[in-house]
Enzyme design. Structure first.
Site, mmCIF file in Angstrom:
data_model
loop_
_atom_site.group_PDB
_atom_site.id
_atom_site.type_symbol
_atom_site.label_atom_id
_atom_site.label_comp_id
_atom_site.label_asym_id
_atom_site.label_seq_id
_atom_site.Cartn_x
_atom_site.Cartn_y
_atom_site.Cartn_z
ATOM 1 N N HIS A 101 -0.837 -3.222 -6.854
ATOM 2 C CA HIS A 101 0.610 -2.818 -6.480
ATOM 3 C C HIS A 101 1.503 -3.973 -7.047
ATOM 4 O O HIS A 101 0.792 -5.101 -7.207
ATOM 5 C CB HIS A 101 0.467 -2.609 -5.136
ATOM 6 C CG HIS A 101 1.567 -2.750 -4.214
ATOM 7 N ND1 HIS A 101 2.735 -3.415 -4.040
ATOM 8 C CD2 HIS A 101 2.049 -1.199 -3.775
ATOM 9 C CE1 HIS A 101 3.613 -2.756 -3.384
ATOM 10 N NE2 HIS A 101 3.411 -1.706 -3.385
ATOM 11 N N ASP A 124 -6.761 -6.988 -1.846
ATOM 12 C CA ASP A 124 -5.590 -6.375 -1.286
ATOM 13 C C ASP A 124 -6.168 -5.219 -0.460
ATOM 14 O O ASP A 124 -6.269 -4.300 -1.037
ATOM 15 C CB ASP A 124 -4.595 -6.018 -2.255
ATOM 16 C CG ASP A 124 -3.391 -5.255 -1.943
ATOM 17 O OD1 ASP A 124 -3.597 -4.810 -0.649
ATOM 18 O OD2 ASP A 124 -2.606 -5.008 -2.638
ATOM 19 N N GLN A 144 -4.463 -0.567 1.595
ATOM 20 C CA GLN A 144 -4.730 0.856 1.575
ATOM 21 C C GLN A 144 -6.103 1.138 2.153
ATOM 22 O O GLN A 144 -6.645 2.292 2.165
ATOM 23 C CB GLN A 144 -4.473 1.340 0.123
ATOM 24 C CG GLN A 144 -2.989 1.477 -0.443
ATOM 25 C CD GLN A 144 -2.159 2.415 0.426
ATOM 26 O OE1 GLN A 144 -2.511 3.322 1.189
ATOM 27 N NE2 GLN A 144 -0.884 2.180 0.451
ATOM 28 N N LYS A 154 0.682 0.266 7.913
ATOM 29 C CA LYS A 154 -0.157 1.271 7.266
ATOM 30 C C LYS A 154 -1.492 1.670 8.055
ATOM 31 O O LYS A 154 -2.153 2.490 7.794
ATOM 32 C CB LYS A 154 -0.480 0.933 5.809
ATOM 33 C CG LYS A 154 0.758 0.691 4.931
ATOM 34 C CD LYS A 154 0.106 0.316 3.552
ATOM 35 C CE LYS A 154 1.165 -0.412 2.729
ATOM 36 N NZ LYS A 154 2.130 0.602 2.154
ATOM 37 N N CYS A 184 5.390 1.668 -6.786
ATOM 38 C CA CYS A 184 5.223 0.278 -6.727
ATOM 39 C C CYS A 184 4.083 -0.122 -7.574
ATOM 40 O O CYS A 184 3.344 -1.306 -7.634
ATOM 41 C CB CYS A 184 5.043 -0.400 -5.651
ATOM 42 S SG CYS A 184 6.639 -0.514 -4.658
#
Ligand code: PMP
Length: 410
Positions: A124, A201, A204, A227, A365
């Site tokens: 991202h 990261d 998600q 999220k 993104c």
């Protein structure tokens, strides 16, 4: 068969009951942000009604009470990630700010010209641009591990790019654009063998599967509360204690100091050192409620439910003519990126919206991924625990209508 227990969960989310354009809402843009259960909305409301005060500074009861709630939320995040210590959790605005924190603090203090940072092609923008800024400031160099046609990191190339100059490998746990779940444990091991630190990261990942930073053995892990069924404007950085203790502040202000004099100031220990100014206190309370909600449903049950939705979606989409699914990794989260022949993703998104189906269209993104596939963008359906097979059917029906409208099928 989707587990009945999870199907019932949509009732916990007040927003989902509101029609859009007079149609039942089928919310399939969970990769961008999730809807909030009533318990999260209620937790923020109750905080402002009964507990609101500034933290860490007051001698009065309310201030101490708010401080307790803030620190209890830190403990919740520790539990979610299975970190060893609550002091290894720094509150941030979200994933983006957490990555910028590491780049500004650890990065500026430790990188010099010629050092390397290894990313992957799946990142991202928020796991690319902070490192580019850091490279401009320090003379360090970015390296990027390529991805395969199925949208997986090319692990041989990743390993080959690691060398004695690699100081950090930063990669996503789950790709927001393709759904690929990276073998992050193996990638972390490879990076550590080369002497590099690892930042994962988790934006998600945290809402869709169990995460254990001790088992992963990563050095930094970042995510966003919004999220994970929590509020916007709150997220966290996990950092190994020894690393956080050695990192300099990145923003100055109240709450991050021990003493201040015009000759110089001294700084609080981590994590306070990285939390300058009044933080999003209500947000941490909402985040703690979201973690409690997710844990009460059970992350393993959520993962199973979403896997069923993923399989069903891919199966149903493939029955339509002219559909190309991007990202065919063996291990995927419930994110489906696709193209419909003859219909631009934005047009598709607009037609689906008129049918009450909310998806995302564009580059998500992650422009390098789109460049790799030679396309401007995709349509993306991304799922959450409250979605059902009926949402998938609505998606597939609406795509069929769009194809009829465009004369692609009668
Ligand atoms: N990384 C990934 C993989 C993401 O999906 C996102 C959000 N789309 C981010 C980082 C950035 O998260 P935020 O905007 O909440 O900081």
């Amino acid at each position: 068969q989707v587990q009945e227990g999870l199907l019932d969960r949509a009732a916990d989310f007040p927003l989902l009951a509101n029609p859009v354009h007079g149609k039942t809402l089928h919310y399939l843009d969970n990769g961008a942000t999730t809807q909030k259960p009533a318990s999260v909305i209620e937790a923020e409301r109750v905080f402002y009604e009964r507990s609101n005060a500034n933290i860490h500074r007051g001698v009065h009861w309310l201030s101490q009470h708010a401080t307790d709630l803030y620190e209890i939320a830190r403990e919740s995040v520790r539990g979610l990630l299975n970190a060893r210590l609550a002091n290894e959790i720094v509150f941030t605005r979200g994933t983006t700010e957490a990555i910028n924190l590491v780049a500004a603090s650890w990065g500026r203090a430790n990188l010099k010209a010629g050092d390397e940072i290894l990313l992957t092609w799946l990142e991202h923008h928020s796991n690319i641009v902070p490192w580019q800024l850091l490279c401009e400031q320090t003379g360090a160099v970015l390296r990027v591990a390529p991805m395969t046609e199925s949208g997986e990191v090319d692990l041989d190339a990743f390993r080959a790019l690691l060398n004695e100059r690699t100081r950090l490998a930063a990669f996503t746990h789950v790709s927001n654009a393709l759904g690929t779940v990276n073998p992050v444990e193996e990638m972390t091991r490879m990076a550590h063998e080369a002497g590099a630190l690892v930042l994962i990261d988790g934006a998600q990942a945290v809402a869709h599967q169990r995460v254990d930073v001790q088992a992963l053995d990563c050095d930094f892990y970042v995510f966003s509360g919004h999220k994970l069924y929590g509020p916007t404007g709150i997220g966290a950085l996990y950092g190994r204690k020894a690393l956080l203790d050695a990192m300099p502040p990145w923003q100055g202000g109240g709450d991050m100091i021990l003493t201040v004099a015009f000759e110089g100031s001294t700084y609080a220990p981590a994590p306070q050192r990285f939390e300058a100014g009044t933080p999003n206190i209500a947000g941490t309370v909402g985040l703690a409620a979201a973690i409690e909600y997710v844990q009460s449903v059970g992350l393993d049950a959520i993962a199973r439910h979403e896997q069923i939705l993923l399989d069903y979606t891919q199966e149903q989409l493939q029955r339509l003519p002219g559909i190309r699914i991007l990202g065919t990794a063996a291990h995927k989260a419930a994110i489906v990126s696709f193209m419909v022949d003859g219909i631009h993703p934005h047009d598709l998104g607009t037609i689906l919206d008129s049918e009450g189906v909310a998806i995302r269209a564009g580059h998500h993104c992650a422009m390098p991924i789109m460049t790799h596939f030679g396309i401007p963008g995709t349509a993306r359906a991304s799922f959450a625990l409250y979605n059902s097979l009926a949402d998938v059917d609505a998606l597939v029906d609406a795509i069929g209508k769009a194809q009829s409208l465009f004369g692609i099928r009668s």
